[in-house]
Design an enzyme around this catalytic site. Sequence first.
Site, mmCIF file in Angstrom:
data_model
loop_
_atom_site.group_PDB
_atom_site.id
_atom_site.type_symbol
_atom_site.label_atom_id
_atom_site.label_comp_id
_atom_site.label_asym_id
_atom_site.label_seq_id
_atom_site.Cartn_x
_atom_site.Cartn_y
_atom_site.Cartn_z
ATOM 1 N N ILE A 34 -4.564 -7.671 -2.140
ATOM 2 C CA ILE A 34 -4.571 -6.566 -3.251
ATOM 3 C C ILE A 34 -3.935 -5.556 -2.792
ATOM 4 O O ILE A 34 -4.596 -4.946 -2.501
ATOM 5 C CB ILE A 34 -6.860 -6.773 -3.381
ATOM 6 C CG1 ILE A 34 -6.720 -8.479 -4.034
ATOM 7 C CG2 ILE A 34 -6.573 -5.554 -5.016
ATOM 8 C CD1 ILE A 34 -8.090 -8.676 -4.441
ATOM 9 N N TYR A 146 -7.410 1.505 14.374
ATOM 10 C CA TYR A 146 -8.744 2.018 14.227
ATOM 11 C C TYR A 146 -9.299 1.755 12.627
ATOM 12 O O TYR A 146 -8.792 1.034 11.997
ATOM 13 C CB TYR A 146 -8.572 3.507 14.025
ATOM 14 C CG TYR A 146 -7.017 3.793 13.041
ATOM 15 C CD1 TYR A 146 -5.790 3.799 13.071
ATOM 16 C CD2 TYR A 146 -7.194 4.277 11.180
ATOM 17 C CE1 TYR A 146 -5.000 4.110 12.267
ATOM 18 C CE2 TYR A 146 -6.525 4.414 11.126
ATOM 19 C CZ TYR A 146 -5.360 4.881 10.757
ATOM 20 O OH TYR A 146 -4.485 4.489 10.154
ATOM 21 N N GLY A 150 -5.526 -0.232 6.500
ATOM 22 C CA GLY A 150 -5.906 -0.510 5.512
ATOM 23 C C GLY A 150 -5.012 -2.051 5.965
ATOM 24 O O GLY A 150 -4.483 -2.372 7.388
ATOM 25 N N ILE A 151 -6.071 -2.942 5.739
ATOM 26 C CA ILE A 151 -5.651 -4.467 6.099
ATOM 27 C C ILE A 151 -4.355 -4.915 6.245
ATOM 28 O O ILE A 151 -3.744 -6.018 6.419
ATOM 29 C CB ILE A 151 -6.986 -4.976 5.510
ATOM 30 C CG1 ILE A 151 -6.877 -6.659 5.953
ATOM 31 C CG2 ILE A 151 -6.986 -5.343 4.046
ATOM 32 C CD1 ILE A 151 -7.442 -6.516 7.927
ATOM 33 N N ASP A 152 -4.061 -4.504 4.535
ATOM 34 C CA ASP A 152 -2.488 -4.591 3.932
ATOM 35 C C ASP A 152 -1.442 -4.474 5.363
ATOM 36 O O ASP A 152 -0.213 -4.601 6.024
ATOM 37 C CB ASP A 152 -1.957 -4.061 3.276
ATOM 38 C CG ASP A 152 -2.093 -2.285 2.705
ATOM 39 O OD1 ASP A 152 -3.069 -2.063 3.936
ATOM 40 O OD2 ASP A 152 -1.790 -2.113 1.658
ATOM 41 N N THR A 175 3.055 1.652 -2.709
ATOM 42 C CA THR A 175 1.899 2.619 -4.093
ATOM 43 C C THR A 175 2.088 4.160 -3.101
ATOM 44 O O THR A 175 2.892 4.313 -3.504
ATOM 45 C CB THR A 175 0.655 2.143 -4.613
ATOM 46 O OG1 THR A 175 1.058 1.074 -5.223
ATOM 47 C CG2 THR A 175 0.408 3.493 -5.823
HETATM 48 N N1 LIG Z 1 6.726 -5.677 -11.814
HETATM 49 C C1 LIG Z 1 6.615 -4.226 -11.276
HETATM 50 N N2 LIG Z 1 5.492 -4.288 -11.273
HETATM 51 C C2 LIG Z 1 4.851 -2.961 -10.988
HETATM 52 N N3 LIG Z 1 5.268 -2.635 -9.654
HETATM 53 C C3 LIG Z 1 6.985 -3.299 -9.512
HETATM 54 C C4 LIG Z 1 7.345 -4.020 -10.054
HETATM 55 N N4 LIG Z 1 9.009 -4.321 -9.802
HETATM 56 C C5 LIG Z 1 8.486 -3.358 -8.628
HETATM 57 N N5 LIG Z 1 7.774 -2.645 -8.267
HETATM 58 C C6 LIG Z 1 7.086 -1.660 -7.928
HETATM 59 O O1 LIG Z 1 6.388 -1.184 -6.585
HETATM 60 C C7 LIG Z 1 5.801 -0.363 -6.525
HETATM 61 C C8 LIG Z 1 4.554 -1.188 -5.449
HETATM 62 O O2 LIG Z 1 4.868 -1.297 -4.407
HETATM 63 P P1 LIG Z 1 3.802 -2.611 -4.424
HETATM 64 O O3 LIG Z 1 3.429 -3.651 -5.352
HETATM 65 O O4 LIG Z 1 4.065 -3.415 -2.634
HETATM 66 O O5 LIG Z 1 2.288 -1.894 -4.086
HETATM 67 P P2 LIG Z 1 0.724 -2.577 -3.955
HETATM 68 O O6 LIG Z 1 1.111 -3.661 -2.285
HETATM 69 O O7 LIG Z 1 0.246 -2.770 -5.331
HETATM 70 O O8 LIG Z 1 0.430 -0.690 -3.379
HETATM 71 P P3 LIG Z 1 -0.290 -0.462 -1.866
HETATM 72 O O9 LIG Z 1 0.639 -1.194 -0.849
HETATM 73 O O10 LIG Z 1 0.451 0.538 -1.325
HETATM 74 O O11 LIG Z 1 -1.823 -0.510 -1.815
HETATM 75 C C9 LIG Z 1 5.919 0.458 -7.732
HETATM 76 O O12 LIG Z 1 5.759 1.507 -7.375
HETATM 77 C C10 LIG Z 1 6.725 0.099 -8.445
HETATM 78 O O13 LIG Z 1 7.774 0.864 -8.574
HETATM 79 C C1 LIG Z 2 -2.210 3.648 3.093
HETATM 80 C C2 LIG Z 2 -2.454 2.166 1.575
HETATM 81 C C3 LIG Z 2 -3.161 2.499 0.395
HETATM 82 C C4 LIG Z 2 -1.105 1.364 1.382
HETATM 83 O O1 LIG Z 2 -1.787 0.553 1.025
HETATM 84 C C5 LIG Z 2 -3.572 1.181 2.487
HETATM 85 O O2 LIG Z 2 -3.225 0.650 3.927
HETATM 86 C C6 LIG Z 2 -4.889 1.939 2.940
HETATM 87 O O3 LIG Z 2 -5.544 1.988 2.206
HETATM 88 N N1 LIG Z 2 -4.858 2.437 3.881
HETATM 89 C C7 LIG Z 2 -6.392 2.894 4.577
HETATM 90 C C8 LIG Z 2 -5.732 4.528 5.518
HETATM 91 C C9 LIG Z 2 -5.214 4.190 6.380
HETATM 92 O O4 LIG Z 2 -4.358 2.994 6.568
HETATM 93 O O5 LIG Z 2 -5.020 4.941 7.734
#
Ligand SMILES: Nc1ncnc2c1ncn2[C@@H]1O[C@H](COP(=O)(O)OP(=O)(O)OP(=O)(O)O)[C@@H](O)[C@H]1O
Ligand SMILES: CC(C)(CO)[C@@H](O)C(=O)NCCC(=O)O
Length: 303
Positions: A34, A146, A150-152, A175
Amino acid sequence: MKNSIPDKFRLPASTDNITSGFTGNAQIKIALAIGNSRLHWGLFAGKTLQKTWDTEHLNADAVSRFSEEEKAEYLVQIVMRSIEEISSQNLLCLPATPAFSNPDTLSLVPLPLILASVVTQQTAIWQSYPDVRIITLDQLPIGGLYPTLGIDRALAVLGAGNQLGWPVLLIDAGTALTFTGADVNRYLVGGAILPGLGLQLSSLGKKTAALPLVNLPQNLPHRWATDTAGAIQSGVVYATVAGVRDFIEDWRCLFPDSKIAVTGGDRTMLLKYLTASFPDTAAGLIDAPEAIFWGISLLTVDC
Ligand SMILES: Nc1ncnc2c1ncn2[C@@H]1O[C@H](COP(=O)(O)OP(=O)(O)OP(=O)(O)O)[C@@H](O)[C@H]1O
Ligand SMILES: CC(C)(CO)[C@@H](O)C(=O)NCCC(=O)O
Ligand SMILES: [K+]
């Protein structure tokens, strides 16, 4: 943590091997990452990633009105419908078993769900899924993390390092735009966070009176723009690309032979701009849309 599965969600014995048609005996699991903009899904057969796709966030207000039991049923159906949708687009070959072909039995199938989330409100919803395991930092075989990382980021750098080799720098053009680097000992060196390309454009559009909402340009724009939309595109693209280049070059000074991978929804655009403006910097960057799922695949045993 694994919730117990209510009987109503258990598979009838005859459909126990529901997905064996294309996977042998490998267990099917769904991974859900997510992010702040959307949900990223991966379907695993054992440790093998079969397919990935993205969907919208769930509506937290609507779900909060459900009873616990309704929530569980709703979430199981969200997962199954989502899988049915990608399989009906012929993107995935699922066997014609009763559970996949008869809508009445959809809710009987609680495929194990592995969840990695950086959005607390969305995590809360998925805690009602009958067979969910939530990945946390302490489960990852990587040092120096740390507590608020973020887990991602942790999963993607782990996945990239495991798949491509260490040391590794993982750039996530989501994002947020993040850099996460780890050394040959699988130890976090550190990183950085800035607003992603899309977020820079949308915040200018939303937080100013005169600036319109503009899209990312398809190609590297003219730097010295003579119209407002072009000036916004130029500013965001050139400043971001210069910053990304600076981080990459600094990392290469520290770790000359490091792999560098790029993931996230805006990675293709970022790579295009970087290649057009700094081809030497862009050379050797690895397109890694599935980096987070590479990380999750390392955690798919015994869950
Ligand atoms: N179909 C789509 N829907 C939404 N965003 C899209 C799409 N295709 C490309 N993007 C781009 O993807 C970007 C968001 O990237 P991604 O989906 O990897 O973010 P996220 O994983 O939801 O957010 P984060 O990892 O930063 O918390 C937006 O800036 C947008 O420009
Ligand atoms: C930086 C984001 C928003 C990227 O998805 C996420 O990894 C997050 O909420 N991180 C917490 C803060 C940090 O990674 O230091
Ligand atoms: K916040």
